[in-house]
Design an enzyme around this catalytic site. Structure first.
Site, mmCIF file in Angstrom:
data_model
loop_
_atom_site.group_PDB
_atom_site.id
_atom_site.type_symbol
_atom_site.label_atom_id
_atom_site.label_comp_id
_atom_site.label_asym_id
_atom_site.label_seq_id
_atom_site.Cartn_x
_atom_site.Cartn_y
_atom_site.Cartn_z
ATOM 1 N N GLU A 61 0.820 -1.225 0.000
ATOM 2 C CA GLU A 61 0.000 0.000 0.000
ATOM 3 C C GLU A 61 0.849 1.268 0.000
ATOM 4 O O GLU A 61 2.063 1.226 0.268
ATOM 5 C CB GLU A 61 -0.950 0.019 1.202
ATOM 6 N N LYS A 84 -5.435 10.840 0.947
ATOM 7 C CA LYS A 84 -5.605 9.503 1.520
ATOM 8 C C LYS A 84 -6.859 8.910 0.887
ATOM 9 O O LYS A 84 -7.961 9.403 1.094
ATOM 10 C CB LYS A 84 -5.761 9.605 3.042
ATOM 11 N N ASP A 91 -17.292 5.387 13.989
ATOM 12 C CA ASP A 91 -16.030 5.364 13.237
ATOM 13 C C ASP A 91 -15.510 3.938 13.091
ATOM 14 O O ASP A 91 -14.882 3.388 13.989
ATOM 15 C CB ASP A 91 -14.990 6.261 13.919
ATOM 16 N N SER A 145 -13.429 1.651 10.221
ATOM 17 C CA SER A 145 -12.657 1.758 8.982
ATOM 18 C C SER A 145 -13.299 0.985 7.836
ATOM 19 O O SER A 145 -13.783 -0.150 8.025
ATOM 20 C CB SER A 145 -11.245 1.228 9.196
ATOM 21 N N ALA A 146 -13.252 1.587 6.648
ATOM 22 C CA ALA A 146 -13.727 0.905 5.441
ATOM 23 C C ALA A 146 -12.874 -0.332 5.123
ATOM 24 O O ALA A 146 -13.284 -1.179 4.335
ATOM 25 C CB ALA A 146 -13.720 1.876 4.265
ATOM 26 N N LYS A 195 -3.490 -1.635 15.800
ATOM 27 C CA LYS A 195 -3.036 -0.831 16.945
ATOM 28 C C LYS A 195 -4.162 -0.676 17.944
ATOM 29 O O LYS A 195 -5.331 -0.601 17.558
ATOM 30 C CB LYS A 195 -2.664 0.572 16.462
HETATM 31 N N1 PSU Z 1 -3.166 1.761 10.862
HETATM 32 C C1 PSU Z 1 -1.834 1.767 11.045
HETATM 33 N N2 PSU Z 1 -1.043 2.309 10.094
HETATM 34 C C2 PSU Z 1 -1.561 2.850 8.948
HETATM 35 C C3 PSU Z 1 -2.963 2.824 8.764
HETATM 36 C C4 PSU Z 1 -3.726 2.277 9.740
HETATM 37 O O1 PSU Z 1 -1.367 1.283 12.057
HETATM 38 O O2 PSU Z 1 -0.802 3.353 8.105
HETATM 39 C C5 PSU Z 1 -3.537 3.369 7.492
HETATM 40 C C6 PSU Z 1 -3.788 2.216 6.509
HETATM 41 O O3 PSU Z 1 -3.603 2.673 5.188
HETATM 42 C C7 PSU Z 1 -5.250 1.900 6.760
HETATM 43 C C8 PSU Z 1 -5.813 3.272 7.010
HETATM 44 O O4 PSU Z 1 -5.888 1.270 5.697
HETATM 45 O O5 PSU Z 1 -4.813 3.938 7.759
HETATM 46 C C9 PSU Z 1 -7.132 3.237 7.744
HETATM 47 O O6 PSU Z 1 -7.686 4.507 7.778
HETATM 48 P P1 PSU Z 1 -9.188 4.681 8.296
HETATM 49 O O7 PSU Z 1 -9.149 4.296 9.744
HETATM 50 O O8 PSU Z 1 -9.494 6.134 8.096
HETATM 51 O O9 PSU Z 1 -10.031 3.763 7.486
HETATM 52 MN MN MN Z 2 -12.464 6.155 10.231
#
Ligand code: PSU
Ligand code: MN
Length: 304
Positions: free
Chosen positions: A26, A87, A139, A141-142, A160
């Site tokens: 990625e 992003k 919230d 994540s997708a 994390k």
């Molecule tokens: N968690 C990490 N490191 C990262 C990400 C998440 O420990 O770099 C990044 C990844 O690209 C993940 C994205 O897909 O953040 C998730 O963002 P969101 O929570 O907005 O979906």
């Molecule tokens: Mn989010």
């Protein structure tokens, strides 16, 4: 049809056509996850590790509206240096492509683009998930929705604890996403080897994982697989230091009203700030370790 949007690097194309193993990587981790120049250096090293272990790397990103599957040296540098990179998760893809913008792909959108190109194995650091307090904020994540529906395996060091790991695993269970532990019973928490939660199955070898992927997709059980690979012991962080840093980061995010797509980058940035860069070293090392294991899985999968 898809060729209209995809630029597959010639080396990646050749590998895919001849059935050689390819590993997707990625770019959000490059553009938004690490500072320059460590980000570019890490991305290069990860590609080299993939090669050394017998596969072709395909780092994915969007440059001027073109979905790049496999970046050149210059493109990798661009992704790490350029400030004007959005992003890009699933919902961002259509507009970034139609307007000719630059986008760094998250886990979700890297899975989408890998799948378009026919790549089944993807190596990253950590996945997104259900945030703490999601009962209120919604919230989630997708990345999790993508794991539910797109046929790509994600090798990561777990998630994390900026996230609610328990709820993240519940979500994955509901959506039928297998959560496997590479030589571990515990779901790893990125900076530390354990999270207090178990994986569904411990897998002992790359071949065991590859066989599970094959049977899943042979049976047309659509969706991804999460393979949690713990950070090597010598690079794991002190549990108390990282827990305190995360608590502080989560508190500050709530106080400042950070939300939406800014939430994860904000939390990651704060943790880096609080731990004064020691977390960056752990982060880099766990990605290297994931690259080794993920490539071995891709190599076995290509033989089945
Ligand atoms: N968690 C990490 N490191 C990262 C990400 C998440 O420990 O770099 C990044 C990844 O690209 C993940 C994205 O897909 O953040 C998730 O963002 P969101 O929570 O907005 O979906
Ligand atoms: Mn989010």
């Amino acid at each position: 049809m898809l060729e209209k949007y995809l630029d597959i690097h010639p080396e990646v194309k050749e590998a895919l056509e001849s059935g050689k193993p390819v590993v997707a990587l990625e770019s959000t981790i490059i553009s938004h996850g690490m500072p320059y120049p460590q980000n570019v250096e890490t991305a290069r090293n990860v590609e080299q590790i993939v090669r050394d272990n017998g596969a072709v790397p395909a780092t994915i990103g969007i440059i001027e509206g073109r979905i790049k599957v496999g970046l050149t040296e210059e493109e990798l540098e661009f992704m790490g240096k350029e400030k004007n990179i959005i992003k890009a998760s699933r919902r961002d893809l259509p507009v970034i492509v139609s307007k000719g913008l630059n986008g760094a792909t998250t886990v979700a959108s890297t899975m989408i683009c890998a799948n378009m190109a026919g790549i089944r194995v993807f190596v990253t650091g950590g996945i997104g998930g259900v945030h703490r307090g999601a009962q209120e904020t919604f919230d989630i994540s997708a990345d999790l929705m993508e794991l539910a529906s797109t046929n790509v395996a994600v090798i990561c060091a777990g998630a994390k604890s900026i996230l609610d790991i328990g709820l993240t695993l519940e979500y994955l269970e509901t959506h039928g996403v297998p959560v496997l532990g590479y030589q571990t019973e515990d779901f790893p928490a990125f900076y530390t080897r354990t999270s207090g939660y178990k994986v569904d199955y411990k897998m002992d070898s790359p071949l065991e994982v590859a066989s599970a992927l094959k049977s899943k997709w042979d049976m047309d059980l659509k969706g991804g697989v999460v393979i949690g690979n713990p950070i090597p012991e010598e690079y794991a962080m002190d549990e108390k230091i990282i827990t305190d840093a995360i608590e502080d980061a989560v508190k500050e995010a709530a106080e400042t009203g950070i939300k939406g797509k800014e939430s994860t980058p904000f939390l990651l940035g704060k943790i880096k700030e609080i731990t004064k860069g020691t977390s960056l070293d752990s982060n880099i090392q766990l990605v290297y370790n994931n690259a080794v294991v993920g490539t071995k899985i891709a190599v076995e999968f290509a033989k089945l």
